[in-house]
Scaffold this motif. Structure first.
Motif, short mmCIF file in Angstrom:
data_model
loop_
_atom_site.label_atom_id
_atom_site.label_comp_id
_atom_site.label_asym_id
_atom_site.label_seq_id
_atom_site.Cartn_x
_atom_site.Cartn_y
_atom_site.Cartn_z
N LYS A 189 50.09 40.73 38.02
CA LYS A 189 51.31 39.58 37.85
C LYS A 189 52.21 39.57 39.24
O LYS A 189 52.68 41.09 39.47
N CYS A 190 52.83 38.78 39.80
CA CYS A 190 53.29 39.10 41.15
C CYS A 190 54.14 37.81 41.76
O CYS A 190 53.19 36.93 41.22
N ASP A 191 54.58 38.18 42.78
CA ASP A 191 55.22 36.29 43.03
C ASP A 191 54.30 36.56 44.50
O ASP A 191 53.55 38.02 44.97
N LEU A 192 54.03 35.63 44.56
CA LEU A 192 53.13 35.33 45.93
C LEU A 192 54.00 34.44 46.75
O LEU A 192 55.21 34.41 46.52
N VAL A 193 52.39 34.71 48.30
CA VAL A 193 54.13 33.82 49.44
C VAL A 193 54.73 32.92 49.34
O VAL A 193 55.73 32.80 50.00
N LYS A 194 53.99 31.99 48.84
CA LYS A 194 54.76 30.29 48.26
C LYS A 194 55.37 30.23 46.77
O LYS A 194 54.70 30.58 45.73
N PRO A 195 56.70 30.15 46.86
CA PRO A 195 56.83 29.74 44.82
C PRO A 195 56.38 28.91 44.27
O PRO A 195 56.33 29.31 43.40
N ASP A 196 55.94 27.93 44.55
CA ASP A 196 55.07 27.09 43.86
C ASP A 196 53.73 27.62 43.93
O ASP A 196 52.80 26.74 42.89
N CYS A 197 53.19 28.67 44.20
CA CYS A 197 51.98 28.72 44.04
C CYS A 197 51.64 29.65 42.87
O CYS A 197 52.51 30.83 41.95
N LEU A 198 51.25 29.48 42.22
CA LEU A 198 51.07 29.99 40.44
C LEU A 198 49.43 31.38 40.73
O LEU A 198 49.56 32.56 39.43
N VAL A 199 48.83 31.01 41.77
CA VAL A 199 46.89 31.79 41.61
C VAL A 199 46.81 32.09 43.10
O VAL A 199 46.50 31.07 43.60
N GLU A 200 46.56 33.37 43.06
CA GLU A 200 45.95 33.90 44.25
C GLU A 200 44.60 34.40 43.94
O GLU A 200 44.03 35.48 43.27
N ILE A 201 43.48 34.43 45.01
CA ILE A 201 42.17 35.08 44.47
C ILE A 201 41.82 35.47 46.22
O ILE A 201 41.54 34.44 46.55
N ALA A 202 41.44 36.90 45.97
CA ALA A 202 40.47 37.30 47.06
C ALA A 202 39.26 37.83 46.18
O ALA A 202 39.16 38.37 45.75
N SER A 203 37.77 37.77 47.12
CA SER A 203 36.43 37.90 46.68
C SER A 203 35.93 38.74 47.28
O SER A 203 35.72 39.27 48.38
N VAL A 204 34.98 39.47 46.89
CA VAL A 204 34.17 40.86 48.11
C VAL A 204 33.04 40.19 47.77
O VAL A 204 32.37 40.36 46.18
N ALA A 205 31.89 39.38 48.02
CA ALA A 205 30.81 38.98 48.08
C ALA A 205 29.21 40.07 48.23
O ALA A 205 29.61 40.51 49.33
N HIS A 206 28.98 40.38 47.63
CA HIS A 206 26.86 41.01 48.49
C HIS A 206 25.83 40.45 48.45
O HIS A 206 25.43 39.57 47.60
N LEU A 207 25.43 39.89 49.66
CA LEU A 207 24.14 39.21 49.16
C LEU A 207 22.69 40.36 49.59
O LEU A 207 22.42 41.32 49.90
#
Length: 126
Positions: free
Chosen positions: A108-126
């Protein structure tokens, strides 16, 4: 090891100096994704489920541009503005990861824009 920047042409210009993703060897890293449109406008204001869906579609497109799929995701880094959105987030998230689930954490944290509610970063392996 050198990496290849991944920037699908249909995406809006990033709001900061970064690439949508990076491929290094058999690993694809997807930058933190917010529900943003052209010019950094926030999409689906007040709707965590719709923002989650948008974010996951952007991640899916970034992965595909690197030759990967959501099934290749091994780790998701999740950031929610408000934990009261956790259930709505998880409902949509489960649709995108119906099989074996990637590892993840959720902060749970503040995001870069006040109206943003969700942020996701991913790591995938081929």
């Amino acid at each position: 090891m050198p990496f290849e920047a991944i920037n699908p042409p249909q995406f809006p210009t990033p709001i900061a100096p970064y690439s949508a993703g990076a491929k290094a060897g058999n690993t694809v890293y997807v930058s933190g994704v917010l529900a943003l449109g052209e010019g950094g406008t926030v999409l689906h204001i007040g709707d965590a489920a719709a923002q989650t869906r948008h974010v996951l579609e952007v991640i899916k497109t970034t992965l595909e541009a690197a030759g990967a799929t959501l099934a290749d995701v091994a780790m998701n880094h999740i950031f929610l503005k408000d934990l009261s959105d956790y259930a709505a987030f998880n409902t949509v998230y489960a649709e995108y990861f119906p099989g074996p689930k990637p590892a993840r954490y959720c902060i749970k944290c503040d995001l870069v824009k006040p109206d943003c509610l969700v942020e996701i970063a991913s790591v995938a392996h081929l």
